[in-house]
Design a protein around this motif. Structure first.
Motif, short mmCIF file in Angstrom:
data_model
loop_
_atom_site.label_atom_id
_atom_site.label_comp_id
_atom_site.label_asym_id
_atom_site.label_seq_id
_atom_site.Cartn_x
_atom_site.Cartn_y
_atom_site.Cartn_z
N ARG A 189 57.94 41.36 72.38
CA ARG A 189 57.81 42.07 73.72
C ARG A 189 58.57 41.24 74.77
O ARG A 189 59.35 42.02 75.55
CB ARG A 189 56.51 42.40 74.06
CG ARG A 189 56.33 43.42 75.16
CD ARG A 189 54.90 43.67 75.48
NE ARG A 189 54.19 44.04 74.47
CZ ARG A 189 54.07 45.57 74.08
NH1 ARG A 189 54.63 46.45 74.81
NH2 ARG A 189 53.42 45.83 73.08
N ARG B 200 51.70 42.17 63.22
CA ARG B 200 52.98 42.21 63.28
C ARG B 200 53.63 43.03 62.21
O ARG B 200 54.12 44.01 62.11
CB ARG B 200 53.75 41.15 63.74
CG ARG B 200 53.63 40.47 65.04
CD ARG B 200 53.44 41.81 66.21
NE ARG B 200 53.49 41.13 67.60
CZ ARG B 200 52.47 41.68 68.44
NH1 ARG B 200 51.57 42.60 68.08
NH2 ARG B 200 52.37 41.20 69.79
N ARG C 202 51.89 46.52 67.41
CA ARG C 202 52.42 45.96 68.66
C ARG C 202 51.60 45.71 69.83
O ARG C 202 52.12 45.42 70.93
CB ARG C 202 53.83 46.84 69.16
CG ARG C 202 54.62 47.31 68.06
CD ARG C 202 55.22 46.30 67.22
NE ARG C 202 55.97 45.26 68.09
CZ ARG C 202 56.29 44.10 67.60
NH1 ARG C 202 55.69 43.57 66.31
NH2 ARG C 202 56.89 43.30 68.31
#
Length: 231
Positions: free
Chosen positions: A160, A68, A73
């Motif tokens: 997410r 990260r 991602r």
């Protein structure tokens, strides 16, 4: 064929899960520790990463944090034997998108991987308003296409799953969404009446969205679900 990077130090679990994933139609790269996982991720970006939390040396949380921090991602599913809420929150804090508690049913792993892969597909542009399709509620602003969100002038750092959950609540501002609806829309399946999975994600989302602002937007409707209200 989706590509999966699997990092699990237990040889029996690693081999069994790698075989199951291969039979399910995934191209699997299986490694035994965090150092190998980072090296494999840097050699070729997988479609999804499955990380065991408890690995010797560089553990799954550290791998997640490094990816990260590098701006990667790729969806990450954590495998953990740690069932307490603070342990689950640690995984989310590191940037994981979902987790499975050991011992797990391989069909549950498949379902979660399918859900993460579906959500990794860029959203289709939606017919919207003149504000560029942004969603607003009180001082909350969400840009679905850029996948960015702000509370006032403060940009929110969301995983997410957290972003998807906040967007769902904001799109249905003022409407109480029950647990089953949220599970279906976010994960693609219901975890069952005894699951604390949704409560963990909502709690962590509140820490990022509501607590710094002091004015709660996300509310619990006991026995039903959750709602985002403007005031």
């Amino acid at each position: 064929m989706p590509t999966v990077l699997l990092a699990e130090d237990d040889r029996a679990i690693r081999n069994a899960l790698a075989r199951a994933l291969t039979l399910e139609g995934y191209a699997v790269t299986a490694v035994a520790d965090g150092v190998e996982a980072l090296a494999a991720a840097h050699r070729g970006r997988p479609d999804i990463v499955v990380l065991d939390v408890m690995m010797p040396g560089v553990d799954g949380l550290q791998v997640c944090r490094v990816l990260r921090a590098e701006g990667d991602r790729t969806p990450i599913l954590m495998l953990t034997a740690l069932v307490e809420t603070p342990d689950r929150i640690a995984g989310l804090d590191a940037g994981a998108d979902d987790y499975v508690v050991k011992p797990f049913d391989v069909e549950e792993v498949f379902a979660r991987l399918r859900a993460l892969l579906r959500r990794a597909v860029p959203p289709e542009p939606a017919a919207g308003s003149a504000d560029g399709n942004r969603i607003t509620a009180a001082d909350l602003c969400i840009d679905p296409q850029a996948r960015r969100a702000w509370r006032g002038a403060r940009e929110l750092e969301l995983t997410r799953t957290e972003f998807d959950l906040l967007e769902l609540l904001a799109r249905n501002c003022g409407i109480v969404l029950d647990h089953a609806t949220i599970y279906d829309r976010i994960w693609g399946y219901d975890f069952g009446p005894g699951s604390k999975n949704l409560a963990v994600y909502v709690g962590y989302l509140r820490r990022k969205v509501d607590e710094p602002a002091g004015l709660p937007l996300i509310h619990t409707v006991r026995g039903v679900g959750y709602v985002l209200r403007q005031g």
